[in-house]
Design a protein around this motif. Structure first.
Motif, mmCIF file in Angstrom:
data_model
loop_
_atom_site.group_PDB
_atom_site.id
_atom_site.type_symbol
_atom_site.label_atom_id
_atom_site.label_comp_id
_atom_site.label_asym_id
_atom_site.label_seq_id
_atom_site.Cartn_x
_atom_site.Cartn_y
_atom_site.Cartn_z
ATOM 1 N N ILE A 123 0.835 -1.200 0.000
ATOM 2 C CA ILE A 123 0.000 0.000 0.000
ATOM 3 C C ILE A 123 0.870 1.249 0.000
ATOM 4 N N ILE A 124 0.593 2.147 -0.949
ATOM 5 C CA ILE A 124 1.159 3.501 -0.922
ATOM 6 C C ILE A 124 -0.031 4.451 -0.937
ATOM 7 N N ALA A 125 -0.143 5.273 0.088
ATOM 8 C CA ALA A 125 -1.231 6.243 0.166
ATOM 9 C C ALA A 125 -0.665 7.641 -0.015
ATOM 10 N N ALA A 126 -1.535 8.585 -0.366
ATOM 11 C CA ALA A 126 -1.092 9.964 -0.556
ATOM 12 C C ALA A 126 -2.196 10.911 -0.118
ATOM 13 N N THR A 127 -1.798 12.085 0.345
ATOM 14 C CA THR A 127 -2.777 13.084 0.769
ATOM 15 C C THR A 127 -2.200 14.483 0.658
ATOM 16 N N ASN A 128 -3.088 15.455 0.440
ATOM 17 C CA ASN A 128 -2.672 16.855 0.504
ATOM 18 C C ASN A 128 -3.256 17.512 1.756
ATOM 19 N N LYS A 129 -3.829 16.664 2.620
ATOM 20 C CA LYS A 129 -4.423 17.153 3.859
ATOM 21 C C LYS A 129 -3.497 16.907 5.049
ATOM 22 N N ASP A 130 -3.760 17.615 6.126
ATOM 23 C CA ASP A 130 -3.094 17.360 7.403
ATOM 24 C C ASP A 130 -3.893 16.267 8.107
ATOM 25 N N LEU A 131 -3.465 15.012 7.948
ATOM 26 C CA LEU A 131 -4.229 13.895 8.509
ATOM 27 C C LEU A 131 -4.226 13.914 10.035
ATOM 28 N N GLY A 132 -3.160 14.479 10.623
ATOM 29 C CA GLY A 132 -3.138 14.606 12.077
ATOM 30 C C GLY A 132 -4.273 15.486 12.566
ATOM 31 N N GLU A 133 -4.538 16.554 11.840
ATOM 32 C CA GLU A 133 -5.652 17.457 12.171
ATOM 33 C C GLU A 133 -6.976 16.764 11.900
ATOM 34 N N ALA A 134 -7.020 15.958 10.804
ATOM 35 C CA ALA A 134 -8.244 15.228 10.473
ATOM 36 C C ALA A 134 -8.590 14.211 11.560
ATOM 37 N N VAL A 135 -7.559 13.607 12.157
ATOM 38 C CA VAL A 135 -7.777 12.672 13.266
ATOM 39 C C VAL A 135 -8.399 13.409 14.447
ATOM 40 N N LYS A 136 -7.875 14.596 14.759
ATOM 41 C CA LYS A 136 -8.414 15.394 15.865
ATOM 42 C C LYS A 136 -9.861 15.792 15.615
ATOM 43 N N ASN A 137 -10.161 16.100 14.339
ATOM 44 C CA ASN A 137 -11.516 16.527 13.989
ATOM 45 C C ASN A 137 -12.490 15.360 13.885
ATOM 46 N N GLY A 138 -11.978 14.159 13.944
ATOM 47 C CA GLY A 138 -12.844 12.986 13.867
ATOM 48 C C GLY A 138 -13.231 12.581 12.466
ATOM 49 N N THR A 139 -12.520 13.136 11.448
ATOM 50 C CA THR A 139 -12.840 12.777 10.060
ATOM 51 C C THR A 139 -11.910 11.705 9.508
ATOM 52 N N PHE A 140 -10.911 11.317 10.296
ATOM 53 C CA PHE A 140 -10.007 10.241 9.864
ATOM 54 C C PHE A 140 -9.652 9.397 11.072
ATOM 55 N N ARG A 141 -9.687 8.086 10.898
ATOM 56 C CA ARG A 141 -9.448 7.164 12.007
ATOM 57 C C ARG A 141 -7.985 7.198 12.443
ATOM 58 N N ASN A 142 -7.795 7.289 13.745
ATOM 59 C CA ASN A 142 -6.461 7.330 14.313
ATOM 60 C C ASN A 142 -5.689 6.044 14.022
ATOM 61 N N ASP A 143 -6.362 4.871 14.172
ATOM 62 C CA ASP A 143 -5.674 3.596 13.956
ATOM 63 C C ASP A 143 -5.271 3.410 12.493
ATOM 64 N N LEU A 144 -6.108 3.883 11.563
ATOM 65 C CA LEU A 144 -5.764 3.784 10.147
ATOM 66 C C LEU A 144 -4.596 4.708 9.810
ATOM 67 N N TYR A 145 -4.606 5.897 10.411
ATOM 68 C CA TYR A 145 -3.529 6.855 10.176
ATOM 69 C C TYR A 145 -2.175 6.251 10.529
ATOM 70 N N TYR A 146 -2.090 5.614 11.695
ATOM 71 C CA TYR A 146 -0.820 5.028 12.103
ATOM 72 C C TYR A 146 -0.479 3.789 11.281
ATOM 73 N N ARG A 147 -1.489 3.106 10.791
ATOM 74 C CA ARG A 147 -1.239 1.905 9.999
ATOM 75 C C ARG A 147 -0.676 2.240 8.613
ATOM 76 N N ILE A 148 -1.126 3.350 8.028
ATOM 77 C CA ILE A 148 -0.674 3.688 6.669
ATOM 78 C C ILE A 148 0.554 4.588 6.659
ATOM 79 N N SER A 149 0.893 5.186 7.804
ATOM 80 C CA SER A 149 2.042 6.113 7.816
ATOM 81 C C SER A 149 3.269 5.481 8.454
ATOM 82 N N VAL A 150 3.530 4.213 8.111
ATOM 83 C CA VAL A 150 4.715 3.523 8.617
ATOM 84 C C VAL A 150 5.965 4.291 8.175
ATOM 85 N N VAL A 151 5.989 4.661 6.888
ATOM 86 C CA VAL A 151 7.075 5.491 6.366
ATOM 87 C C VAL A 151 6.453 6.735 5.740
ATOM 88 N N PRO A 152 6.485 7.871 6.429
ATOM 89 C CA PRO A 152 5.946 9.104 5.847
ATOM 90 C C PRO A 152 7.014 9.803 5.002
#
Length: 474
Positions: A280-309
């Motif tokens: 899996i290679i994911a990409a974003t132009n958003k601040d996913l850390g902020e999205a996690v705080k806002n509740g629009t992105f799952r915290n567990d998924l964020y850490y699972r996909i950002s093994v190598v940022p």
């Protein structure tokens, strides 16, 4: 690995059959020919890894056959078969390009040793070509045009992680080339022969997401008139690129998390899960850390996909690349438009350099293509280029000021990517931790920017961290 191809030429059909049996038993694919003429014809049809030819052929000279084969395939290893009394001729054959010779009669060990020696050279040549191809893919104009320090650092990081199976999260503004980088990573990985499958998460309706990713069975829903493979199944053995992953609806994020964790998917309407071998290679132009705080992105998924940022810098932070990119896009646009344009005037190049390029590389490419289409001269002039947000006559910033602006932005991005983890941030930036603290202090930044740690704490943390450093790190 594909079977290596060997061309064998001998007018003695008994010996030819015996050689074919021996070589086939060794794992080679053999093409037998009883005449030099047939062998030369075969060599024109396809590539061979090695040729074996008798020195004495009925009505033909083995030396002439050797030269013909080498003319068709320069560098092809050719082994000469010769009787004991013809060794001087075999030496002459080597002088005319043959790799070596075998004296009849010979045993299997001698045959295999000579072939392995000849193929070792061929295999090394292929490996060198493969490595050259990888370097060209990584650094060449065909995919990534970049010479700036910021991009060279990114290339070094990509070279380190490409051949692993680690999940990668690419951060970058719109138009920075995230999919290009994902393709570079895939091409330079052990999965390069597998498929590269891309999905723009922002372009898929929520109701179709599960079916697109995991597939469905016939009758799973009203319009499911037949079975359909999902993108995970299509990417099996290769790479799945999830662009704009920050746009994925929450209802799908939990299902994607399971697929990423377990490497198995269940088709819509299906009863049993299917194992998949996908990177899996994911990409974003958003601040996913902020999205996690806002509740629009799952915290567990964020850490699972950002093994190598990995952070792809915007074009304004890699201005050294603008002339190279502009020339590259100019060549492509000239070819597409079938026009004769020689280049950019100095004033036009200056305008390109000072433009902020909010759309990044994609905007630059479109601007150059438009300029070529609209040009009535053989040079691109400033009036053909955009001047959004900056005067074409505005001076470039002094080097020190531009460097400090880049460093401040870079440090912020590294801290954001690593969640304020100093060890990871320093490693990411290629600096010792003590040096990294000094850089943060210089720009008034702190390790946990989003948590609002006071600047005074930096000094305390620096002292505490320095106490644990080795003499070499200090």
């Amino acid at each position: 690995m594909d079977q290596e191809q060997i061309l064998v030429v001998d007018d003695d059909e008994g010996l030819l059959h015996l050689l074919k049996m021996r070589l086939s038993a060794m794992g080679f694919s053999v093409t037998p020919c009883t005449t030099g003429k047939d062998a030369v014809a075969e060599s024109k049809k396809r590539m061979f890894d090695l040729a074996i030819t008798d020195l004495r052929l009925r009505g033909e000279d083995g030396l002439d056959v050797t030269e013909e084969l080498l003319r068709n395939h320069p560098g092809l290893p050719v082994i000469i078969l010769t009787a004991h009394g013809s060794i001087p001729n075999a030496v002459e054959a080597m002088q005319r390009g043959a790799f070596g010779y075998l004296t009849k009669p010979f045993d299997d060990k001698e045959l295999k040793a000579t072939i392995e020696k000849a193929l070792a050279q061929q295999r090394m040549s292929r490996e060198i070509q493969r490595l050259k191809s990888l370097v060209k893919e990584l650094y060449g104009l065909e995919n990534v045009v970049a010479r700036s320090p910021a991009m060279q650092r990114l290339f070094q990081q990509i070279a380190q992680v490409a051949d692993s199976d680690a999940t990668i999260l690419l951060f970058g503004e719109t138009g920075t080339g995230k999919e290009v980088m994902a393709r570079v990573i895939h091409t330079n990985s052990r999965r390069s022969k597998g498929p590269f499958v891309a999905l723009n998460c922002a372009a898929i309706p929520e109701t179709l997401f599960e079916s697109e990713l995991f597939g469905h069975v016939k009758g799973a829903f009203t319009s499911a008139h037949g079975p359909k493979r999902g993108l995970f199944q299509m990417a099996n053995g290769g790479t799945l690129f999830l662009d704009e992953i920050g746009e994925m609806p929450l209802s799908m994020q939990v299902k994607l998390l399971r697929a990423v964790q377990e490497r198995e998917v269940r088709e819509v309407g299906g009863e049993t899960p299917t194992k998949v071998d996908v990177r899996i290679i994911a990409a974003t132009n958003k601040d996913l850390g902020e999205a996690v705080k806002n509740g629009t992105f799952r915290n567990d998924l964020y850490y699972r996909i950002s093994v190598v940022p990995l952070f792809i810098p915007p074009l304004r932070d890699r201005r050294d690349d603008i002339p190279l990119l502009a020339q590259h896009f100019l060549k492509l646009s000239i070819k597409r438009a079938n026009k004769e344009v020689k280049g950019f005037t100095p004033a036009a190049l200056h305008r390109l350099m000072v433009n902020p390029w909010p759309g990044n590389v994609r905007e630059l490419e479109n601007a150059v293509e438009k300029a070529v289409v609209m040009s009535r001269q053989d040079m691109i002039t400033p009036d053909l280029l955009p001047s959004v947000g900056v005067s074409p006559d505005a001076p470039l910033k002094p080097l020190t000021e531009a460097k400090e602006e880049f460093e401040r932005t870079y440090l912020k991005n590294v801290l954001q990517l690593t969640g304020g983890n100093i060890s990871r941030a320093a490693q990411f930036a290629g600096r010792y931790r003590a040096d990294f603290y000094k850089m943060l202090k210089k720009y008034g930044l702190h390790p946990s920017m989003t948590k609002g740690k006071p600047e005074a704490e930096i000094g305390e943390m620096e002292e505490e961290e320095t106490a644990h450093l080795t003499e070499a790190e200090r």
